[in-house]
Design a protein around this motif. Structure first.
Motif, PDB file in Angstrom:
ATOM      1  N   GLU A 249    -120.086  22.231 -93.806  1.00  0.00           N
ATOM      2  CA  GLU A 249    -119.140  22.723 -92.813  1.00  0.00           C
ATOM      3  C   GLU A 249    -117.695  22.505 -93.241  1.00  0.00           C
ATOM      4  O   GLU A 249    -116.783  23.111 -92.671  1.00  0.00           O
ATOM      5  CB  GLU A 249    -119.396  22.029 -91.475  1.00  0.00           C
ATOM      6  N   GLY A 250    -117.483  21.638 -94.222  1.00  0.00           N
ATOM      7  CA  GLY A 250    -116.117  21.384 -94.669  1.00  0.00           C
ATOM      8  C   GLY A 250    -115.752  22.066 -95.962  1.00  0.00           C
ATOM      9  O   GLY A 250    -114.699  21.760 -96.554  1.00  0.00           O
ATOM     10  N   ARG A 251    -116.616  23.027 -96.414  1.00  0.00           N
ATOM     11  CA  ARG A 251    -116.299  23.701 -97.680  1.00  0.00           C
ATOM     12  C   ARG A 251    -114.996  24.478 -97.591  1.00  0.00           C
ATOM     13  O   ARG A 251    -114.239  24.540 -98.564  1.00  0.00           O
ATOM     14  CB  ARG A 251    -117.454  24.646 -98.047  1.00  0.00           C
ATOM     15  N   GLN A 252    -114.727  25.062 -96.425  1.00  0.00           N
ATOM     16  CA  GLN A 252    -113.488  25.840 -96.302  1.00  0.00           C
ATOM     17  C   GLN A 252    -112.256  24.938 -96.316  1.00  0.00           C
ATOM     18  O   GLN A 252    -111.152  25.398 -96.616  1.00  0.00           O
ATOM     19  CB  GLN A 252    -113.522  26.643 -95.004  1.00  0.00           C
ATOM     20  N   ASP A 253    -112.445  23.663 -95.990  1.00  0.00           N
ATOM     21  CA  ASP A 253    -111.304  22.750 -95.964  1.00  0.00           C
ATOM     22  C   ASP A 253    -110.918  22.234 -97.341  1.00  0.00           C
ATOM     23  O   ASP A 253    -109.817  21.701 -97.509  1.00  0.00           O
ATOM     24  CB  ASP A 253    -111.619  21.548 -95.065  1.00  0.00           C
ATOM     25  N   VAL A 254    -111.835  22.345 -98.319  1.00  0.00           N
ATOM     26  CA  VAL A 254    -111.559  21.749 -99.629  1.00  0.00           C
ATOM     27  C   VAL A 254    -110.318  22.369-100.256  1.00  0.00           C
ATOM     28  O   VAL A 254    -109.375  21.668-100.659  1.00  0.00           O
ATOM     29  CB  VAL A 254    -112.788  21.910-100.553  1.00  0.00           C
ATOM     30  N   LEU A 255    -110.289  23.699-100.347  1.00  0.00           N
ATOM     31  CA  LEU A 255    -109.139  24.361-100.967  1.00  0.00           C
ATOM     32  C   LEU A 255    -107.880  24.174-100.129  1.00  0.00           C
ATOM     33  O   LEU A 255    -106.775  23.994-100.677  1.00  0.00           O
ATOM     34  CB  LEU A 255    -109.439  25.851-101.150  1.00  0.00           C
ATOM     35  N   ALA A 256    -108.050  24.190 -98.803  1.00  0.00           N
ATOM     36  CA  ALA A 256    -106.870  24.022 -97.944  1.00  0.00           C
ATOM     37  C   ALA A 256    -106.254  22.641 -98.125  1.00  0.00           C
ATOM     38  O   ALA A 256    -105.026  22.490 -98.210  1.00  0.00           O
ATOM     39  CB  ALA A 256    -107.252  24.238 -96.487  1.00  0.00           C
ATOM     40  N   LEU A 257    -107.095  21.598 -98.190  1.00  0.00           N
ATOM     41  CA  LEU A 257    -106.581  20.234 -98.353  1.00  0.00           C
ATOM     42  C   LEU A 257    -105.922  20.056 -99.720  1.00  0.00           C
ATOM     43  O   LEU A 257    -104.886  19.384 -99.838  1.00  0.00           O
ATOM     44  CB  LEU A 257    -107.719  19.227 -98.181  1.00  0.00           C
ATOM     45  N   GLN A 258    -106.513  20.656-100.759  1.00  0.00           N
ATOM     46  CA  GLN A 258    -105.891  20.550-102.083  1.00  0.00           C
ATOM     47  C   GLN A 258    -104.581  21.325-102.124  1.00  0.00           C
ATOM     48  O   GLN A 258    -103.621  20.912-102.787  1.00  0.00           O
ATOM     49  CB  GLN A 258    -106.868  21.067-103.147  1.00  0.00           C
ATOM     50  N   ALA A 259    -104.540  22.455-101.404  1.00  0.00           N
ATOM     51  CA  ALA A 259    -103.288  23.220-101.367  1.00  0.00           C
ATOM     52  C   ALA A 259    -102.183  22.456-100.650  1.00  0.00           C
ATOM     53  O   ALA A 259    -100.992  22.636-100.952  1.00  0.00           O
ATOM     54  CB  ALA A 259    -103.533  24.567-100.685  1.00  0.00           C
ATOM     55  N   LEU A 260    -102.561  21.597 -99.696  1.00  0.00           N
ATOM     56  CA  LEU A 260    -101.579  20.783 -98.980  1.00  0.00           C
ATOM     57  C   LEU A 260    -101.099  19.582 -99.782  1.00  0.00           C
ATOM     58  O   LEU A 260    -100.213  18.850 -99.327  1.00  0.00           O
ATOM     59  CB  LEU A 260    -102.173  20.305 -97.653  1.00  0.00           C
ATOM     60  N   GLY A 261    -101.692  19.369-100.960  1.00  0.00           N
ATOM     61  CA  GLY A 261    -101.216  18.295-101.818  1.00  0.00           C
ATOM     62  C   GLY A 261    -102.158  17.123-101.966  1.00  0.00           C
ATOM     63  O   GLY A 261    -101.836  16.160-102.663  1.00  0.00           O
ATOM     64  N   LEU A 262    -103.337  17.161-101.315  1.00  0.00           N
ATOM     65  CA  LEU A 262    -104.280  16.064-101.470  1.00  0.00           C
ATOM     66  C   LEU A 262    -104.980  16.171-102.818  1.00  0.00           C
ATOM     67  O   LEU A 262    -105.352  17.262-103.263  1.00  0.00           O
ATOM     68  CB  LEU A 262    -105.330  16.073-100.348  1.00  0.00           C
ATOM     69  N   SER A 263    -105.132  15.047-103.469  1.00  0.00           N
ATOM     70  CA  SER A 263    -105.822  15.012-104.752  1.00  0.00           C
ATOM     71  C   SER A 263    -107.320  15.146-104.521  1.00  0.00           C
ATOM     72  O   SER A 263    -107.825  14.950-103.405  1.00  0.00           O
ATOM     73  CB  SER A 263    -105.535  13.699-105.474  1.00  0.00           C
ATOM     74  N   PRO A 264    -108.070  15.517-105.563  1.00  0.00           N
ATOM     75  CA  PRO A 264    -109.531  15.601-105.393  1.00  0.00           C
ATOM     76  C   PRO A 264    -110.144  14.305-104.863  1.00  0.00           C
ATOM     77  O   PRO A 264    -111.070  14.337-104.051  1.00  0.00           O
ATOM     78  CB  PRO A 264    -110.026  15.932-106.801  1.00  0.00           C
ATOM     79  N   ARG A 265    -109.625  13.155-105.305  1.00  0.00           N
ATOM     80  CA  ARG A 265    -110.168  11.886-104.811  1.00  0.00           C
ATOM     81  C   ARG A 265    -109.909  11.722-103.320  1.00  0.00           C
ATOM     82  O   ARG A 265    -110.756  11.195-102.587  1.00  0.00           O
ATOM     83  CB  ARG A 265    -109.556  10.725-105.587  1.00  0.00           C
ATOM     84  N   GLN A 266    -108.728  12.147-102.868  1.00  0.00           N
ATOM     85  CA  GLN A 266    -108.438  12.037-101.442  1.00  0.00           C
ATOM     86  C   GLN A 266    -109.323  12.974-100.620  1.00  0.00           C
ATOM     87  O   GLN A 266    -109.753  12.626 -99.508  1.00  0.00           O
ATOM     88  CB  GLN A 266    -106.963  12.347-101.184  1.00  0.00           C
ATOM     89  N   VAL A 267    -109.592  14.163-101.161  1.00  0.00           N
ATOM     90  CA  VAL A 267    -110.493  15.080-100.450  1.00  0.00           C
ATOM     91  C   VAL A 267    -111.896  14.476-100.356  1.00  0.00           C
ATOM     92  O   VAL A 267    -112.550  14.512 -99.299  1.00  0.00           O
ATOM     93  CB  VAL A 267    -110.530  16.446-101.159  1.00  0.00           C
ATOM     94  N   ILE A 268    -112.350  13.914-101.481  1.00  0.00           N
ATOM     95  CA  ILE A 268    -113.681  13.265-101.474  1.00  0.00           C
ATOM     96  C   ILE A 268    -113.697  12.117-100.474  1.00  0.00           C
ATOM     97  O   ILE A 268    -114.657  11.939 -99.709  1.00  0.00           O
ATOM     98  CB  ILE A 268    -114.033  12.768-102.896  1.00  0.00           C
ATOM     99  N   ALA A 269    -112.623  11.331-100.461  1.00  0.00           N
ATOM    100  CA  ALA A 269    -112.559  10.193 -99.541  1.00  0.00           C
ATOM    101  C   ALA A 269    -112.584  10.640 -98.088  1.00  0.00           C
ATOM    102  O   ALA A 269    -113.168   9.971 -97.227  1.00  0.00           O
ATOM    103  CB  ALA A 269    -111.303   9.372 -99.822  1.00  0.00           C
ATOM    104  N   SER A 270    -111.959  11.790 -97.790  1.00  0.00           N
ATOM    105  CA  SER A 270    -111.950  12.260 -96.403  1.00  0.00           C
ATOM    106  C   SER A 270    -113.362  12.597 -95.925  1.00  0.00           C
ATOM    107  O   SER A 270    -113.745  12.297 -94.790  1.00  0.00           O
ATOM    108  CB  SER A 270    -111.033  13.475 -96.265  1.00  0.00           C
ATOM    109  N   PHE A 271    -114.156  13.230 -96.804  1.00  0.00           N
ATOM    110  CA  PHE A 271    -115.541  13.520 -96.428  1.00  0.00           C
ATOM    111  C   PHE A 271    -116.354  12.227 -96.288  1.00  0.00           C
ATOM    112  O   PHE A 271    -117.197  12.100 -95.391  1.00  0.00           O
ATOM    113  CB  PHE A 271    -116.192  14.431 -97.475  1.00  0.00           C
ATOM    114  N   THR A 272    -116.113  11.274 -97.172  1.00  0.00           N
ATOM    115  CA  THR A 272    -116.826   9.990 -97.092  1.00  0.00           C
ATOM    116  C   THR A 272    -116.507   9.271 -95.792  1.00  0.00           C
ATOM    117  O   THR A 272    -117.391   8.695 -95.145  1.00  0.00           O
ATOM    118  CB  THR A 272    -116.464   9.110 -98.298  1.00  0.00           C
ATOM    119  N   VAL A 273    -115.246   9.302 -95.383  1.00  0.00           N
ATOM    120  CA  VAL A 273    -114.861   8.655 -94.131  1.00  0.00           C
ATOM    121  C   VAL A 273    -115.546   9.315 -92.943  1.00  0.00           C
ATOM    122  O   VAL A 273    -115.970   8.643 -91.993  1.00  0.00           O
ATOM    123  CB  VAL A 273    -113.323   8.678 -93.977  1.00  0.00           C
ATOM    124  N   THR A 274    -115.686  10.648 -92.977  1.00  0.00           N
ATOM    125  CA  THR A 274    -116.376  11.347 -91.888  1.00  0.00           C
ATOM    126  C   THR A 274    -117.799  10.834 -91.716  1.00  0.00           C
ATOM    127  O   THR A 274    -118.258  10.549 -90.605  1.00  0.00           O
ATOM    128  CB  THR A 274    -116.391  12.858 -92.161  1.00  0.00           C
TER     129      THR A 274
END
Length: 756
Positions: free
Chosen positions: A653-678
């Protein structure tokens, strides 16, 4: 049909790991339910078989020699009267082993409660000293046909001519004497008589007992044993093991069905377009639903059949009573029906849960609606925006926000994940209770390690003999009498043990120990039988003498189904000066070897004392440890399936957020961490819920089971903080690792295109 099978096979290949976990979880659940069925059958069927074949007695009356039980034949509801047969209390020895026994003089096998010979033959007039031993007494004496038994202190000997099974209460060292049937001439000094009654209505046993005692006179009745009491004693701990296994098996089945329901719902949400395409090319809603049902039915059938083959194939190879129970169960005519019922019931239950979840796939339209640009709840709350502006980690805030925004799905996932974790907490509590009571039997009502009985010895002499061993720290003289309860419908155990100067160390769950001359403590079984509470007064009859006692406490009492009232020996002497101790409970120093101490005391007494080790009440529950370990593994599988489902749903359900979060400046590790926190938010909430609800539930369930058996509540022991912390950390750490790996794979698949 070919298209359905091809789609089912393709879907199976995409979810092979999940399918494997479903098969293993189903196998564990079916194995647990089968073992519960085996133990129930083992606890009930052997006794019932012997009772039916021997024309077992519904009521057994021990009376004085002056009573005339033949008058009971005229009572309404009494079908057959067998006896009276004279009895004599003796002590038998052979092969260096002593045991108390009751000789019954019967010229021929009785018509009611007939002993079923397993070896040997019935005594003949040409051999007047021949006896038939009940099987429990024969095992204790290591005796068989042809062995010679001696009676200490006399020149008498008896010859074993046979061993028989009986439905009466079996031999229990220090608690109940065994039974030996002999010709009447073999009895030298009869001290009572026994009569067996067969009733027309077994459910009216209490009323029949009341009328029989009224006809004979309360002063002539020494003890009453009903068929319900005999059955309960014969079933012992096996029925309890079966109940525990059945409870955990059914709870695990419910958890597995919820996990399957959640997994299918998640897969349907993730394949809406695929399902719409299938419907567009001609698939009916029933065919779409059938694919999901077929897949999970095949998986459930594989697990159930595998477990059935494993359990039936193991047979006697399993150690201890489980192996013995399986061997007995496989010899029963109904074992095939029970096996089929468990397998079919489990598969059907999982199939129903699958069908309910798959109905959503059947309602998916052939033309899916366009997805929302901004899903409901996706907008950041003012609190999150404020926290982001203050420099807090964006991965933490966005992950927590994603879990809260999908509140409905998060709560459903939390409930499905918390259930197996809660059951694991209950299983850990059961394991802890067994271990604690095994190491500290005094908490289970066993404050002494040895019990001694002396024939014709002065109490002072016995105490001096026992105190010669330096490992003996205390000796409590005692006596146990049978007492008629008010209404004369049953007998209970009235026990005088210890003195007011040296009181017996009761394991009290309520109230206080007895201190006054008429104060006593009672077991839960007695309180339930008489419908009284701590603080009430109770009147009972011992022979023709009434005893009125004030119940000041409730003790943990594992003997006689808790139907025991205990007071100081001095209190019994108030009303009967002739009451003398007949047994002595011996307390040893901490760490002393009970078997070695018993052997030494027997040698010091030169055979004049019968000293044996008091069995630990929880020894019969030792097989439960292995069972609990297996159940924890099964529940862990179920929890892992649900966790993988939750992780897959969050990532999908968060696949669409991956590119959006990276476009906002989050690094791949931060994107991974956000899913882990969820995922961690849901997992932490599930672990917290399991601990908060599981610990009180475990205490309540264990104490409720103890109350149902008559032992009484107060036995439950909760796991220490260390194992609970390891459990919580393992669950959270496992969720973090799995979520990180899944999120990393998703991020790698959705990398942004480089700017050219």
């Amino acid at each position: 049909m070919r298209a359905i099978l091809r789609w089912a096979r393709a879907d199976f290949h995409r979810h092979r790991g999940q399918a494997l976990f479903h098969v293993l979880a189903t196998a564990g659940i079916v194995a647990s339910l089968l073992l519960a069925t085996v133990l129930f059958a083992y606890a009930t069927n052997p006794w019932q078989r012997i009772f039916t074949r021997s024309n077992g007695a519904h009521v057994t009356l021990h009376t004085g020699s002056s009573a005339d039980p033949r008058r009971l034949a005229g009572l309404d509801g009494v079908d057959t009267v067998s006896g009276p047969y004279p009895t004599e209390s003796v002590t038998l020895t052979t092969h260096g082993v002593r045991a108390s026994a009751e000789l019954r003089g019967t010229p021929a096998p009785p018509s009611v409660g007939r002993p079923l010979l397993t070896s040997g033959r019935w005594p003949r007039p040409a051999q007047p000293d021949g006896v038939v031993l009940e099987s429990g007494l024969a095992r204790a004496l290591l005796a068989g046909p042809g062995d010679t038994l001696t009676l200490p202190g006399t020149a008498r000997t008896l010859t074993v001519t046979g061993v028989a099974e009986s439905t009466g209460p079996g031999y229990a060292p220090g608690e109940r004497p065994g039974t030996a049937w002999a010709l009447p001439d073999a009895l030298r000094a009869p001290d009572g008589q026994v009569t067996d009654l067969r009733l027309t209505d077994p459910d009216a046993t209490d009323y029949a007992v009341q009328r029989a005692v009224t006809v004979l006179g309360a002063g002539t009745v020494d003890e009453v044993t009903t068929w319900q009491q005999a059955r309960s004693r014969a079933q012992g701990d096996d029925r309890l093991l079966g109940q525990v296994l059945g409870l955990f098996g059914l709870a695990a089945l419910a958890a597995a069905c919820l996990a399957v329901h959640g997994a299918i719902g998640t897969r349907v949400r993730g394949h809406l377009r695929d399902i719409a395409v299938l419907k567009a090319i001609g698939f009916t809603p029933g065919q779409v639903v059938g694919v999901f049902v077929l897949q999970h039915l095949v998986q459930a059938l594989l697990g159930a059949v595998g477990a059935a083959l494993l359990v039936t194939g193991a047979g006697s190879r399993l150690p201890g009573r489980l192996g013995e129970a399986l061997t007995v169960w496989q010899g029963l005519p109904s074992h095939a029906a029970g096996l089929l019922a468990v397998v079919a019931g489990t598969v059907l239950f999982i199939g129903v849960a699958t069908a309910r979840a798959a109905l959503r796939a059947g309602r998916v339209p052939a033309v899916p609606s366009s997805p929302q640009v901004t899903p409901q709840g996706a907008a950041l709350s003012p609190l999150v925006r404020s926290a982001l502006g203050r420099g807090l980690p964006p991965a933490l805030l966005l992950g927590a926000h994603r879990a809260v925004a999908r509140r409905g799905r998060s709560l459903a996932t939390l409930g499905r994940l918390a259930l197996p974790l809660l059951l694991i907490v209950v299983a850990m509590s059961a394991w802890t209770t067994i271990d604690r009571l095994h190491d500290h039997p005094e908490q289970a009502g066993r404050a002494t390690a040895l019990r001694a009985q002396g024939d014709g010895l002065d109490p002072t002499e016995v105490r001096e003999l026992l105190r010669r061993d330096p490992r003996v720290t205390a000796v409590y003289p005692g006596v146990e009498l049978s007492a008629l309860v008010p209404g004369q419908t049953a007998t209970i155990a009235l026990r005088g043990v210890g003195t007011r100067q040296e009181p017996y160390p009761y394991a009290l769950a309520e109230g206080r120990p007895p201190r006054g001359p008429h104060e006593a403590v009672a077991g839960q079984g007695l309180l339930d039988l008489l419908r009284i509470r701590v603080g009430d007064w109770v009147r009972m009859t011992v022979g023709a003498r009434p005893q009125i006692l004030h119940i000041v406490g409730r003790a943990i009492e594992p003997e006689n189904s808790g139907r025991v009232v205990s007071t100081a020996l001095d209190s019994l002497r108030v009303d009967d000066t002739r009451t003398r101790p007949t047994r002595y409970d011996v307390r040893l120093a901490p760490g002393a070897d009970a078997d070695a101490a018993a052997a030494r005391l027997t040698a010091l007494a030169d055979g004049r004392l019968d000293v044996h080790v008091v069995a630990n009440p929880v020894d019969g529950l030792s097989p439960l440890r292995q069972v609990v370990a297996g159940l924890i593994a099964v529940l862990a599988f179920i929890g892992l399936v649900e966790l993988l489902t939750a992780i897959g749903a969050a990532v999908r359900e968060g696949r669409q957020d991956v590119l959006a979060l990276q476009a906002l400046g989050l690094s791949p590790r931060q994107v991974i961490a956000s899913f882990t926190v969820t995922v961690l938010c849901t997992c932490l909430a599930a672990v917290g819920t399991a601990l908060a609800a599981g610990l009180p539930a475990a205490r309540w369930l264990i104490d409720a089971q103890a109350r149902a058996t008559g032992v009484g509540g107060g036995l439950a022991q909760l796991p220490p903080a260390g194992p609970l912390a390891v459990f919580a950390l393992t669950a959270v750490a496992g969720a973090a690792v799995l979520a990180t790996l899944s999120a990393a794979r998703a991020v790698r698949r959705h990398r942004p295109d480089p700017v050219r």
